[in-house]
Design a protein around this motif. Sequence first.
Motif, PDB file in Angstrom:
ATOM      1  N   ASP A   1      -6.346   9.307  -1.208  1.00 47.11           N
ATOM      2  CA  ASP A   1      -6.417  10.665  -0.669  1.00 47.11           C
ATOM      3  C   ASP A   1      -5.190  10.934   0.206  1.00 47.11           C
ATOM      4  OD1 ASP A   1      -7.041  13.127   0.325  1.00 47.11           O
ATOM      5  OD2 ASP A   1      -8.807  12.487   1.474  1.00 47.11           O
ATOM      6  N   LEU A   2      -4.234  11.667  -0.331  1.00 46.14           N
ATOM      7  CA  LEU A   2      -2.987  11.923   0.393  1.00 46.14           C
ATOM      8  C   LEU A   2      -3.191  12.837   1.588  1.00 46.14           C
ATOM      9  CD1 LEU A   2      -0.525  12.412  -2.603  1.00 46.14           C
ATOM     10  CD2 LEU A   2      -1.055  10.330  -1.343  1.00 46.14           C
TER      11      LEU A   2
ATOM     12  N   THR B   1      -9.579  -4.826   4.255  1.00 48.02           N
ATOM     13  CA  THR B   1     -10.827  -5.502   4.640  1.00 48.02           C
ATOM     14  C   THR B   1     -11.635  -5.888   3.412  1.00 48.02           C
ATOM     15  OG1 THR B   1     -10.919  -4.274   6.737  1.00 48.02           O
ATOM     16  CG2 THR B   1     -12.969  -5.263   5.947  1.00 48.02           C
ATOM     17  N   LEU B   2     -11.779  -4.945   2.458  1.00 51.73           N
ATOM     18  CA  LEU B   2     -12.554  -5.210   1.246  1.00 51.73           C
ATOM     19  C   LEU B   2     -11.870  -6.263   0.370  1.00 51.73           C
ATOM     20  CD1 LEU B   2     -14.995  -4.504  -0.505  1.00 51.73           C
ATOM     21  CD2 LEU B   2     -13.647  -2.643  -1.518  1.00 51.73           C
ATOM     22  N   ILE B   3     -10.562  -6.183   0.251  1.00 53.67           N
ATOM     23  CA  ILE B   3      -9.813  -7.157  -0.556  1.00 53.67           C
ATOM     24  C   ILE B   3      -9.966  -8.560   0.015  1.00 53.67           C
ATOM     25  CG2 ILE B   3      -7.463  -7.918  -1.128  1.00 53.67           C
ATOM     26  CD1 ILE B   3      -6.774  -4.935  -1.523  1.00 53.67           C
TER      27      ILE B   3
ATOM     28  N   ARG C   1      -3.616   5.555   6.903  1.00 58.34           N
ATOM     29  CA  ARG C   1      -3.661   4.262   7.593  1.00 58.34           C
ATOM     30  C   ARG C   1      -5.078   3.680   7.551  1.00 58.34           C
ATOM     31  NH1 ARG C   1      -0.122   1.371  10.051  1.00 58.34           N
ATOM     32  NH2 ARG C   1      -0.706  -0.165  11.628  1.00 58.34           N
ATOM     33  N   LYS C   2      -6.079   4.537   7.724  1.00 58.64           N
ATOM     34  CA  LYS C   2      -7.469   4.080   7.666  1.00 58.64           C
ATOM     35  C   LYS C   2      -7.802   3.593   6.256  1.00 58.64           C
ATOM     36  CE  LYS C   2     -12.181   5.528   8.783  1.00 58.64           C
ATOM     37  NZ  LYS C   2     -13.041   6.642   9.267  1.00 58.64           N
ATOM     38  N   GLN C   3      -7.296   4.303   5.236  1.00 60.21           N
ATOM     39  CA  GLN C   3      -7.529   3.885   3.847  1.00 60.21           C
ATOM     40  C   GLN C   3      -6.927   2.504   3.590  1.00 60.21           C
ATOM     41  OE1 GLN C   3      -6.920   7.057   0.748  1.00 60.21           O
ATOM     42  NE2 GLN C   3      -6.396   8.312   2.522  1.00 60.21           N
ATOM     43  N   TYR C   4      -5.727   2.274   4.115  1.00 62.18           N
ATOM     44  CA  TYR C   4      -5.071   0.969   3.958  1.00 62.18           C
ATOM     45  C   TYR C   4      -5.895  -0.129   4.630  1.00 62.18           C
ATOM     46  CZ  TYR C   4      -2.366  -2.487   6.596  1.00 62.18           C
ATOM     47  OH  TYR C   4      -1.973  -3.622   7.253  1.00 62.18           O
TER      48      TYR C   4
ATOM     49  N   ALA D   1       0.823  -1.215   0.000  1.00 65.05           N
ATOM     50  CA  ALA D   1       0.000   0.000   0.000  1.00 65.05           C
ATOM     51  C   ALA D   1       0.853   1.260   0.000  1.00 65.05           C
ATOM     52  CB  ALA D   1      -0.936  -0.006   1.203  1.00 65.05           C
ATOM     53  N   TYR D   2       2.001   1.209   0.662  1.00 64.45           N
ATOM     54  CA  TYR D   2       2.837   2.407   0.803  1.00 64.45           C
ATOM     55  C   TYR D   2       4.002   2.447  -0.194  1.00 64.45           C
ATOM     56  CZ  TYR D   2       0.387   3.811   5.049  1.00 64.45           C
ATOM     57  OH  TYR D   2      -0.573   4.232   5.938  1.00 64.45           O
TER      58      TYR D   2
END
Length: 401
Positions: free
Chosen positions: A310-311, A324-326, A316-319, A258-259
């Motif tokens: 969204d930078l 979870t969805l993946i 961390r919440k986006q990750y 992710a990062y």
Amino acid sequence: MISIKLKFRPSTIEGKVGSLYYQVIYKRKVRQVATNFRIVQSEWDSAIEDIVINLQDASRTNYLYYVRHRIESDKKIFKRIINKLTLSDSPFTVDVIVDEFQKQSSEVTLFSYMDDLIGKLWRQGQHRTSETYKATLNSFRRFREGIDVCFEDIDSELLVSYEYHLRSKELSPNTISFYMKRLRAVYNNAVEDGYVDNRNPFKKVFTSSEKTVKRAIQLKYIRQLKDMDLSYSASKSFARDMFLFSFYTRGMSFVDMAYLQKKNLKDDVLTYRRKKTGQLLSIRWEPCMQKIVNQYSSLSSPFLLSVIKDLTGNTRKQYHNALTLINRNLKAIGKELGLVLPLTMYVARHSWASIARNEGIPLSVISEGMGHDSITTTQIYLASLETQVIDNANKKILKLL
């Protein structure tokens, strides 16, 4: 002679709560130490100078038991301070006793101590550790039904009760060990800070680990996953491709994926530092990796994959939300493939290690490729594979009968 007594100061208004305080007397000097505990007149027995608990009043029972536990803990702190001062050669006054008590009692409860530690870890950038401590605190809070506990009251009996509570929730032994080891780390930290004497309360609870169930899939399923037509679902396609990207990159963890930034890729070599260990890893860039990046990379983003969009927001919440969805989509895909075990991003990492071992790649090479601190960690990953090899060997022997 040093005297420590619990006293009650009633309210000047009838029916209102009064306050409890400690009276400390040494060499005819008297000091009072206030507490935050509030009770009414009927909850105080002046003859024995103690709290009266009315079991019929459920709304007050838990609170009064909590107050009584805190008072007992405070008395233990006073006793420890007095013993230490008495054994020392230096003279002391009643003010020294009071000052030391106020210092030691300010953070002696587990909940407040852990809250401070969690905040400190987060500010230091140790977000993952902070989150695991937060999860542990939440679990223990539920067990205690929100009632805090002093470090002095943490003993083997309490922790055994907590373990039974966790088992009643049908948690796995490794999950129970996860919580216990983090509680033990907090307790040891409090010992170092001087808030409690180490009485080794964790000696009777489970703090080791069991072999995990098999979380790797065979190479044939990786091929089937790669060839699946998921064009009907963009979210399933994305989940499948993230799984494959992890597998292609030697089981890279999703947080590292992710990062990943575009600057990490230079001269056909992907170089990144693991979030978990800080270890620097380099991976030769392959066409299969580039194919996924071409599909999900955004020109306006510094990230290699479109996980964090969204930078300016909480990355961390986006990750976490993306993971979870993946995983939800991967489990659905796994069922379509007829897999018994739940398909998740973590399976990609286990699968790469297991397939590499099946292909005869040395354990040391697999360990280095996965960025493990030691071969022991890699052996944990491959435990289920070793069991399978042994079972196959046993089957061959039995056929000789």
